[in-house]
Design a protein around this motif. Structure first.
Motif, mmCIF file in Angstrom:
data_model
loop_
_atom_site.group_PDB
_atom_site.id
_atom_site.type_symbol
_atom_site.label_atom_id
_atom_site.label_comp_id
_atom_site.label_asym_id
_atom_site.label_seq_id
_atom_site.Cartn_x
_atom_site.Cartn_y
_atom_site.Cartn_z
ATOM 1 N N PHE A 554 -46.212 -36.041 -36.582
ATOM 2 C CA PHE A 554 -45.581 -37.259 -36.100
ATOM 3 C C PHE A 554 -46.402 -38.307 -37.098
ATOM 4 O O PHE A 554 -47.430 -38.624 -36.692
ATOM 5 N N ASN A 555 -45.593 -38.752 -37.797
ATOM 6 C CA ASN A 555 -46.222 -39.718 -38.719
ATOM 7 C C ASN A 555 -46.363 -41.053 -38.099
ATOM 8 O O ASN A 555 -45.460 -41.446 -37.546
ATOM 9 N N PRO A 556 -47.448 -42.005 -39.024
ATOM 10 C CA PRO A 556 -47.661 -43.377 -38.411
ATOM 11 C C PRO A 556 -46.127 -44.186 -38.465
ATOM 12 O O PRO A 556 -46.071 -45.125 -37.870
ATOM 13 N N ASP A 557 -45.451 -43.795 -39.556
ATOM 14 C CA ASP A 557 -44.391 -44.632 -39.984
ATOM 15 C C ASP A 557 -43.198 -44.357 -39.077
ATOM 16 O O ASP A 557 -41.958 -44.859 -39.330
ATOM 17 N N GLY A 558 -43.289 -43.492 -38.025
ATOM 18 C CA GLY A 558 -42.099 -43.181 -37.244
ATOM 19 C C GLY A 558 -41.531 -41.964 -37.452
ATOM 20 O O GLY A 558 -40.611 -41.593 -37.123
ATOM 21 N N THR A 559 -41.617 -41.644 -38.823
ATOM 22 C CA THR A 559 -41.119 -40.292 -39.280
ATOM 23 C C THR A 559 -41.657 -39.094 -38.518
ATOM 24 O O THR A 559 -42.607 -39.085 -38.333
ATOM 25 N N VAL A 560 -40.977 -37.995 -38.800
ATOM 26 C CA VAL A 560 -41.364 -36.466 -38.323
ATOM 27 C C VAL A 560 -41.541 -35.591 -39.539
ATOM 28 O O VAL A 560 -40.424 -35.520 -40.133
ATOM 29 N N THR A 561 -42.348 -34.670 -39.623
ATOM 30 C CA THR A 561 -42.276 -33.817 -40.698
ATOM 31 C C THR A 561 -42.501 -32.380 -40.196
ATOM 32 O O THR A 561 -43.495 -32.003 -39.483
ATOM 33 N N ALA A 562 -41.715 -31.582 -40.351
ATOM 34 C CA ALA A 562 -41.504 -30.521 -39.979
ATOM 35 C C ALA A 562 -42.109 -29.213 -40.737
ATOM 36 O O ALA A 562 -41.991 -29.421 -41.992
ATOM 37 N N VAL A 563 -42.780 -28.225 -40.557
ATOM 38 C CA VAL A 563 -43.563 -27.459 -41.525
ATOM 39 C C VAL A 563 -43.504 -26.091 -40.976
ATOM 40 O O VAL A 563 -43.699 -25.870 -39.817
ATOM 41 N N SER A 564 -43.113 -25.164 -41.985
ATOM 42 C CA SER A 564 -43.309 -23.706 -41.908
ATOM 43 C C SER A 564 -43.866 -23.207 -42.721
ATOM 44 O O SER A 564 -44.348 -23.759 -43.796
ATOM 45 N N GLU A 565 -43.889 -21.756 -42.777
ATOM 46 C CA GLU A 565 -44.529 -21.068 -43.863
ATOM 47 C C GLU A 565 -44.081 -21.167 -45.288
ATOM 48 O O GLU A 565 -42.923 -21.146 -45.412
ATOM 49 N N GLY A 566 -44.995 -21.235 -46.215
ATOM 50 C CA GLY A 566 -44.633 -21.515 -47.445
ATOM 51 C C GLY A 566 -44.543 -20.297 -48.339
ATOM 52 O O GLY A 566 -43.720 -20.261 -49.244
ATOM 53 N N HIS A 567 -45.059 -19.031 -47.592
ATOM 54 C CA HIS A 567 -45.194 -17.878 -48.507
ATOM 55 C C HIS A 567 -45.265 -16.552 -47.567
ATOM 56 O O HIS A 567 -44.714 -15.475 -47.966
ATOM 57 N N ARG A 568 -45.723 -16.853 -46.483
ATOM 58 C CA ARG A 568 -45.665 -15.725 -45.629
ATOM 59 C C ARG A 568 -44.261 -15.361 -44.791
ATOM 60 O O ARG A 568 -43.425 -16.347 -44.687
ATOM 61 N N HIS A 569 -44.278 -14.048 -44.477
ATOM 62 C CA HIS A 569 -42.859 -13.794 -43.813
ATOM 63 C C HIS A 569 -41.680 -14.083 -44.349
ATOM 64 O O HIS A 569 -40.504 -14.713 -43.789
ATOM 65 N N GLY A 570 -41.358 -14.174 -45.604
ATOM 66 C CA GLY A 570 -40.431 -14.626 -46.407
ATOM 67 C C GLY A 570 -39.918 -15.881 -46.453
ATOM 68 O O GLY A 570 -38.975 -16.297 -46.729
ATOM 69 N N ILE A 571 -41.058 -16.753 -46.076
ATOM 70 C CA ILE A 571 -40.789 -18.236 -46.083
ATOM 71 C C ILE A 571 -39.858 -18.655 -44.818
ATOM 72 O O ILE A 571 -38.804 -18.277 -44.601
ATOM 73 N N GLY A 572 -40.619 -19.784 -44.378
ATOM 74 C CA GLY A 572 -39.850 -20.377 -43.016
ATOM 75 C C GLY A 572 -38.957 -21.399 -43.359
ATOM 76 O O GLY A 572 -38.738 -21.767 -44.329
ATOM 77 N N SER A 573 -38.485 -21.789 -42.430
ATOM 78 C CA SER A 573 -37.375 -22.922 -42.453
ATOM 79 C C SER A 573 -37.742 -24.220 -41.537
ATOM 80 O O SER A 573 -37.666 -24.142 -40.389
ATOM 81 N N ALA A 574 -37.643 -25.357 -42.310
ATOM 82 C CA ALA A 574 -37.859 -26.621 -41.848
ATOM 83 C C ALA A 574 -36.632 -27.613 -41.887
ATOM 84 O O ALA A 574 -36.294 -27.692 -42.984
ATOM 85 N N LEU A 575 -36.124 -28.099 -40.901
ATOM 86 C CA LEU A 575 -35.065 -29.002 -40.916
ATOM 87 C C LEU A 575 -35.375 -30.354 -40.008
ATOM 88 O O LEU A 575 -35.841 -30.055 -39.260
ATOM 89 N N VAL A 576 -34.751 -31.320 -40.395
ATOM 90 C CA VAL A 576 -34.981 -32.785 -39.852
ATOM 91 C C VAL A 576 -33.372 -33.284 -39.708
ATOM 92 O O VAL A 576 -32.414 -32.840 -40.555
ATOM 93 N N GLN A 577 -33.005 -33.914 -38.685
ATOM 94 C CA GLN A 577 -31.691 -34.606 -38.540
ATOM 95 C C GLN A 577 -31.252 -35.611 -39.772
ATOM 96 O O GLN A 577 -30.161 -35.282 -40.196
ATOM 97 N N LYS A 578 -32.125 -36.369 -40.090
ATOM 98 C CA LYS A 578 -31.905 -37.318 -40.986
ATOM 99 C C LYS A 578 -33.019 -37.233 -42.023
ATOM 100 O O LYS A 578 -34.153 -37.626 -41.594
ATOM 101 N N LYS A 579 -32.931 -36.840 -42.942
ATOM 102 C CA LYS A 579 -34.071 -36.845 -44.030
ATOM 103 C C LYS A 579 -34.612 -38.349 -44.556
ATOM 104 O O LYS A 579 -33.533 -39.265 -44.711
ATOM 105 N N ALA A 580 -35.848 -38.177 -44.900
ATOM 106 C CA ALA A 580 -36.427 -39.517 -45.346
ATOM 107 C C ALA A 580 -36.071 -39.565 -46.702
ATOM 108 O O ALA A 580 -36.144 -39.026 -47.541
ATOM 109 N N HIS A 581 -35.958 -40.923 -47.224
ATOM 110 C CA HIS A 581 -35.688 -41.313 -48.563
ATOM 111 C C HIS A 581 -36.934 -42.049 -49.253
ATOM 112 O O HIS A 581 -37.641 -42.599 -48.530
#
Length: 581
Positions: A554-581
């Motif tokens: 949960f970032n100071p600017d009010g956004t949220v960053t979802a983080v999953s695995e970048g190389h283990r278990h076939g790579i994970g999946s991170a999604l947000v309702q509205k992407k930051a620009h």
């Protein structure tokens, strides 16, 4: 090539449209991180329909039961940690499996000798009373806004229409072909001509779709009473096997299922360098062990030390915390564990003295004595030393969800080994757990089997606050390595200043008070390993991938960053309702 570019090149087909799968996403509104693209999409769909984080977490979990059936599902149990934004409090839902009423401390002994571990795993004897459905029901009724019918709809669709097998799924089936081939209902789902389904194959699970529709229509009672309950009991007690194959049956009754209760428990709490940390209490050992290790590490300014020395201290603190975990922790309804003493900062200061700042211990160390720090006159006796520990499965799943209102769920659930007991409930398409092998097969020790008892778990879903506001969540599968994955990721993020995706992607080292430290493939030949070896650390002979973490920041600017695995278990999946620009 950057981590994100590599991940987004990998495409997952959704209907007729190909959407990039990425393990990192930043935006506003709700957010989700799971190991499965379809599970993350299910959560996001529920958020988009106005559901909250609890609704979305159950939707993701149900879908994971379809796409990742070897690590989780309604045949198992789990731990859910929930942050309620409006009330600014954390609650936990313990829906860990329980031992059937027929269990005794000698259930895994044959003529006084411990039974073969792998033989017990692939049998009805290893199956605990499943808690997942009861846990979902408690979560939705108390803290959700939607019904079973609403949150199960995405998973029903995936189970009915099917999903495409990827290389990771095929590999997991291949590794368990021997176990799955014993049970016709399991082989029919996941094997073809006796071999693992190959990447690209379409898997449909009409039985699981039926089970979910039954829950959608009949609610929680449809699982714990009636035809589905009878099918579970029959599958446990009289497993249907391939001709010529014999496995032990269990002794589960309809009363065991009807009597199952989830527990709403206050979280275990710790502090670390200005963060408030909340996790699962007992029978979850993860929160206590992670926080105890962090208390020990708090005595050093890790960020100012050479990296190798800081990581050496992390490994040694983990070793001490595991020694105490193994000696004292178990189901709190059966064992009066000295949790307050173990989490005392003064006790941590005493334990810290046992660490040589430059040299690793040569092997397992003894547990400490937290009782003088317990401040609890109701604990008159110290328990006997723990017996030799059984192996603990490394196979589970973790997901995390937040919503636009600030509610958060960190949820780890499991069926124990890859594929659990290997027994699919005929007609209902879900695998049963082998959670009873999380007990020690013989005593003395706090974690021996007893009727109704919940086996000790290492699952460690964690929510961190700073200045009273959510800061991050973290959790992982991995059996006992869950604890070290969560601990190491917190150290990487808080002490070493890594972004959460860097903290998750970093090589994992798991020291659990053994003769050698578990590592991942390729680590032992690098400079990092060489530097730690000079401190006396030794590596396990068989490196293996450790964990599959998911996190939110949960970032100071009010956004949220979802983080999953970048190389283990076939790579994970991170999604947000509205992407930051």
């Amino acid at each position: 090539m950057t981590r994100r570019l590599v991940a987004t090149i990998l495409l997952t087909a959704i209907g007729t449209v190909a959407i990039a799968k990425t393990p990192v996403a930043t935006g506003t509104g709700g957010a989700v991180a799971t190991i499965s693209e379809k599970a993350s999409q299910s959560a996001l769909a529920i958020l988009d329909r106005g559901g909250n984080a609890v609704d979305a977490a159950v939707a993701a979990a149900a879908t994971l039961g379809v796409t990742d059936p070897f690590s989780c599902g309604i045949g198992g149990g789990g731990f859910m940690v929930v942050y309620l934004a409006k009330e600014k409090r954390v609650v936990t839902i313990d829906h860990r499996e329980t031992a059937p009423a027929a269990f005794t401390p000698a259930v895994f002994l044959d003529n006084g000798k411990e039974m073969d571990f792998d033989t017990v795993v692939a049998s009805g004897q290893s199956v605990g009373v499943p808690g997942t459905v009861r846990g979902w029901d408690e979560a939705l009724r108390r803290y959700g806004t939607m019904s079973f019918a609403q949150v199960l709809a995405p998973a029903i669709e995936v189970a009915g229409k099917g999903f495409t097998v990827d290389a990771n799924f095929s590999r997991l089936v291949d590794e368990n072909t021997g176990k799955f081939s014993r049970f016709p209902a399991t082989a029919a789902l996941y094997l073809k001509d006796g071999k693992a389904l190959q990447p690209g194959a379409l898997v449909k699970n009409p039985g699981l779709a039926r089970a979910y529709r039954t829950l959608a229509q009949g609610g929680v009672k449809a699982f714990y009473e009636g035809p589905m309950a009878r099918a579970i009991v029959d599958a446990v007690n009289r497993p249907a096997t391939t001709p010529g194959v014999t496995v032990r049956g269990g002794a589960m009754t309809l009363a065991d299922l009807a009597n199952y209760e989830a527990r709403i428990r206050p979280p275990v709490r710790g502090t670390y360098r200005g963060y408030e940390l909340y996790g699962m209490p007992l029978p979850g050992s993860g929160g206590v062990t992670v926080f105890a290790a962090l208390n020990i590490l708090e005595g050093w300014d890790l960020k100012s030390l050479p990296r190798a020395q800081a990581e050496h201290l992390y490994l040694e603190a983990s070793r001490l915390a595991f020694a105490d975990r193994n000696a004292y922790l178990a189901d709190p309804e059966y064992v009066d564990a000295p949790v307050a003493g173990l989490l005392s900062k003064a006790y941590a200061a005493q334990r810290r003295k046992a660490i040589d700042a430059s040299r690793a211990a040569t092997g397992p160390v003894a547990a400490g004595d937290p009782y003088p720090f317990q401040q609890d006159a109701s604990v008159p006796l110290r328990p006997a030393p723990a017996a030799k520990l059984q192996p603990e499965s490394a196979h589970t799943t973790h997901l995390t969800v937040s919503d636009k209102d600030g509610n958060i769920v960190a949820y780890t659930f499991t069926i124990e080994s890859w594929g659990g007991s290997g027994i699919v409930v005929p007609g209902y398409g879900f695998l049963l757990n082998n959670e009873m092998t999380d007990f020690e097969f013989s005593g003395p020790g706090p974690n021996v089997p007893e009727a109704g008892k919940r086996p000790r778990s290492s699952m460690a879903p964690t929510i961190a606050l700073k200045d009273g506001k959510p800061a991050f969540t973290i959790g992982s599968p991995g059996g006992a390595t869950i604890i070290t994955t969560v601990l190491q990721t917190i150290v990487n993020h808080v002490d070493f200043g890594m972004r959460m995706d860097q903290a998750i992607d970093a090589p994992r080292l798991s020291e659990r008070n053994g003769a050698a430290t578990d590592i991942e493939p390729g680590f032992d030949t690098g400079a990092q390993a060489g530097a730690l070896a000079r401190h006396g650390h030794r590596w396990a002979a068989k490196p293996e991938e450790i964990g599959a973490a998911n996190a939110l920041v949960f970032n100071p600017d009010g956004t949220v960053t979802a983080v999953s695995e970048g190389h283990r278990h076939g790579i994970g999946s991170a999604l947000v309702q509205k992407k930051a620009h």
